[in-house]
Design an enzyme around this catalytic site. Sequence first.
Site, PDB file in Angstrom:
ATOM      1  N   LYS A  15       0.818  -1.220   0.000  1.00  0.00           N
ATOM      2  CA  LYS A  15       0.000   0.000   0.000  1.00  0.00           C
ATOM      3  C   LYS A  15       0.850   1.268   0.000  1.00  0.00           C
ATOM      4  O   LYS A  15       0.619   2.175  -0.796  1.00  0.00           O
ATOM      5  CB  LYS A  15      -0.936  -0.010   1.206  1.00  0.00           C
ATOM      6  CG  LYS A  15      -1.972  -1.120   1.190  1.00  0.00           C
ATOM      7  CD  LYS A  15      -2.884  -1.065   2.402  1.00  0.00           C
ATOM      8  CE  LYS A  15      -2.130  -1.166   3.704  1.00  0.00           C
ATOM      9  NZ  LYS A  15      -1.350  -2.425   3.836  1.00  0.00           N
ATOM     10  N   GLU A  87      -2.084   5.268   5.497  1.00  0.00           N
ATOM     11  CA  GLU A  87      -2.534   4.837   6.825  1.00  0.00           C
ATOM     12  C   GLU A  87      -3.934   5.392   7.128  1.00  0.00           C
ATOM     13  O   GLU A  87      -4.243   5.774   8.266  1.00  0.00           O
ATOM     14  CB  GLU A  87      -1.536   5.264   7.912  1.00  0.00           C
ATOM     15  CG  GLU A  87      -0.111   4.806   7.685  1.00  0.00           C
ATOM     16  CD  GLU A  87       0.092   3.300   7.823  1.00  0.00           C
ATOM     17  OE1 GLU A  87      -0.874   2.614   8.183  1.00  0.00           O
ATOM     18  OE2 GLU A  87       1.217   2.812   7.570  1.00  0.00           O
ATOM     19  N   GLN A  89      -6.657   4.044   7.530  1.00  0.00           N
ATOM     20  CA  GLN A  89      -7.469   3.303   8.498  1.00  0.00           C
ATOM     21  C   GLN A  89      -7.492   4.000   9.861  1.00  0.00           C
ATOM     22  O   GLN A  89      -8.437   3.839  10.632  1.00  0.00           O
ATOM     23  CB  GLN A  89      -6.970   1.863   8.655  1.00  0.00           C
ATOM     24  CG  GLN A  89      -5.659   1.695   9.394  1.00  0.00           C
ATOM     25  CD  GLN A  89      -4.449   1.764   8.488  1.00  0.00           C
ATOM     26  OE1 GLN A  89      -4.573   2.129   7.305  1.00  0.00           O
ATOM     27  NE2 GLN A  89      -3.275   1.402   9.001  1.00  0.00           N
TER      28      GLN A  89
END
Length: 218
Positions: A15, A87, A89
Site C-alpha cells: 500500500k 494509513e 485506516q
Amino acid sequence: MAELHFFTGTMDSGKSTLALQTNHNHAARGRVGRIFTTHDRAGEAILSSRLGLTHDAIEVDDTFDFWRYVVDSLTAGGRVDYLICDEAQFYTAYQIDQLAKVVDELQIDVFAFGILSDFRTRLFPGSARLVELADRMNVLQVEALCWCGKRATHNARTEDGAMVVEGEVIVVGDVDSPGGAPAEVAYEVLCRQHHRRRLTAARAQAVALSPEPLPFGS
C-alpha cells in the site's frame, strides 16, 4: 471529475509503495499534491515503504481538518491537484467525510491507502467510512502470504512473541523478522484459519518441534 479512491490490502501488500508510486506518477505530469500519513513505522511526518522508500508527509492526528487545510492552502495562492492519504485506516470517520467534501466541492482527487480490519478482525472506523463513501475501492493484487503459503487475509498482533486479540487498537509496530528475537509489539499476516487458531509462524515452528499434537480445539 475528481474521485475518492480507496486502495486496501493486508500488511505487506504494498500500500505505502503504491502511495509513493502514485505521487511520483502525478508529480511527473506536473500535478501538485500533498502527502499525509499517521502513525507510520518510520516516525512522525514520514511516509515509508518496507522496500526502503520514504517521503516527507504531513502528520494527521484526530484534530486535523482536511477541508480547512486545503481551503487555506488554496486561499493563500497554493495549488493542490490531489491528496495522497496513507494509513487512512487510522483517520476518523469525520476526516473521511472531509476528504469526500474536498473531492466533491473542490474537485481535487484523493487517493487513500489503508488496511480494512484491525488485529481483532474488526473494521477500522476510517476504513469502514471509506468503503461507504469511496468512488472506487481497489483491493491490491500483490498478495501477502501466511507462513503456511495460503493467501493472508488477517493481520495479527504479537506481544513478546505471543499473539493477542485484545488491547489498544493503535499500537505502532512492524512485521516481525523471522529468526530474530520476538519484538515487544509486532505484526504478522495470517490466513483466516491460522488467525482463528492463533497459530503464528513462531508458534507453528515450536509446535512442529514439540511432541505435543497441534491445538485443533476451539
